[in-house]
Design a protein around this motif. Structure first.
Motif, short mmCIF file in Angstrom:
data_model
loop_
_atom_site.label_atom_id
_atom_site.label_comp_id
_atom_site.label_asym_id
_atom_site.label_seq_id
_atom_site.Cartn_x
_atom_site.Cartn_y
_atom_site.Cartn_z
N ASP A 98 0.82 -1.22 0.00
CA ASP A 98 0.00 0.00 0.00
C ASP A 98 0.85 1.26 0.00
N THR A 99 2.04 1.17 0.58
CA THR A 99 2.91 2.34 0.63
C THR A 99 3.56 2.61 -0.73
N LEU A 100 3.42 1.65 -1.66
CA LEU A 100 4.06 1.78 -2.98
C LEU A 100 3.05 1.92 -4.10
N LYS A 101 1.83 2.29 -3.76
CA LYS A 101 0.77 2.33 -4.77
C LYS A 101 1.07 3.28 -5.93
N LYS A 102 1.80 4.34 -5.66
CA LYS A 102 2.07 5.32 -6.71
C LYS A 102 3.36 5.04 -7.46
N LYS A 103 4.02 3.91 -7.12
CA LYS A 103 5.28 3.58 -7.78
C LYS A 103 5.35 2.08 -8.02
N ASN A 104 5.74 1.70 -9.21
CA ASN A 104 5.88 0.27 -9.45
C ASN A 104 7.23 -0.22 -8.93
N PHE A 105 7.37 -1.54 -8.85
CA PHE A 105 8.53 -2.12 -8.15
C PHE A 105 8.79 -3.52 -8.68
N ILE A 106 9.91 -4.09 -8.23
CA ILE A 106 10.30 -5.44 -8.59
C ILE A 106 10.29 -6.31 -7.34
N ILE A 107 9.58 -7.41 -7.39
CA ILE A 107 9.52 -8.36 -6.28
C ILE A 107 10.54 -9.46 -6.53
N VAL A 108 11.32 -9.78 -5.51
CA VAL A 108 12.20 -10.95 -5.58
C VAL A 108 11.81 -11.89 -4.44
#
Length: 290
Positions: A98-108
């Motif tokens: 939820d804290t990253l809703k405005k930014k995409n990211f990479i899950i490992v």
């Protein structure tokens, strides 16, 4: 005429007797033989996944290459698997997404077995696709469905092709604001620890200047283990860790970044070693997104 009828009746009775003996033998072996139970449950699991691929294909045909196709299908499959196998996923730290809703990211995430699909179905945030080896593209039914779902396939044996795919993936993530899930070990492992990480995921994160969100799937070898022929009920415990920034990092930092993320995940993976895997009962009413 009566003789014929009697013959048919006896044939029918022998057939019923044979079916009864088979059923009783099956029940006896299922309850008493751990190996027999493993093979039956594992065969059934793979059959369900293959059957689900037919459903996924239809969804993909109506929404081709939409990464949200995964969420259109995940709840149905997860709830069925929970009821069929009494295995569910308990996630700690889901609020981090939820804290990253405005930014995409990479899950490992670490990769233990094909049953990691339980975690994928439950833990994957929206607008997320997966990086998979190209060989999966040719898996019957599943490969075509995965292609329609927008999964990114990479040929690991061809460095130039892999780099091209990575470059296109960076552009895709930026343009469509999607996340990417990668298993950096590159293969399944139930060795009791994490395998060395391949650097591809981290090169990608640095190139795209996107944060890395580590996910640790705790050791569940007492619930499922192909070597020991274990396939029991229980809970897969999963922990979402704080994002790791790649802002300002360059290709020269990838090696150190890879080691750092692995060490962070290793610490969490081994923090409950003394308590072992949990095998709590699962009620039939438990559903996705608990």
């Amino acid at each position: 005429m009566t003789v014929v009828n009697n013959t048919e009746m006896w044939q029918f009775l022998f057939l019923l007797l044979g079916l009864l003996i088979f059923l009783l033998g099956f029940i006896f072996l299922y309850r008493k033989s751990r190996s027999f139970r493993f093979y039956i449950k594992y065969l059934g699991f793979n059959f369900v996944i293959m059957l689900s691929a037919i459903h996924w294909t239809w969804v993909g045909l109506f929404h081709p290459f939409d990464v949200d196709n995964f969420h259109r299908c995940s709840g149905i499959l997860y709830n069925f698997l929970v009821r069929a196998y009494s295995i569910r996923v308990k996630i700690e730290g889901r609020e981090i997404f939820d804290t990253l809703k405005k930014k995409n990211f990479i899950i490992v995430a670490n990769h233990q077995s094909s049953l990691d699909v339980f975690t994928l179905l439950q833990a994957t945030p929206r607008r997320t696709t997966f990086l998979a080896k190209k060989e999966l593209l040719f898996a019957p039914l599943f490969g075509f469905a995965a292609w329609l779902f927008g999964i990114v396939f990479v040929n690991r044996s061809n460095a130039k092709s892999a780099r091209n795919v990575m470059d296109k993936t960076v552009k895709l993530m930026r343009d469509k604001k999607i996340n990417l899930w990668i298993f950096p070990e590159g293969t399944r492992s139930q060795t009791g620890t994490l395998l060395p990480f391949k650097k591809g995921a981290f090169h990608l994160a640095v190139q795209a200047q996107l944060p890395i969100v580590p996910i640790v799937i705790q050791d569940y070898s007492s619930i499922f283990n192909k070597k020991n022929k274990a396939f029991e009920h229980g809970i897969f415990r999963v922990k979402v860790l704080d994002p790791i920034s790649t802002d300002g990092l360059t290709a020269d930092d990838v090696g150190e970044l890879t080691d750092h993320v692995r060490q962070v995940m290793l610490k969490v993976f081994h923090e409950n070693d003394s308590s072992g895997s949990h095998q709590d009962s699962v009620t039939a009413g438990e559903t996705k997104n608990e």
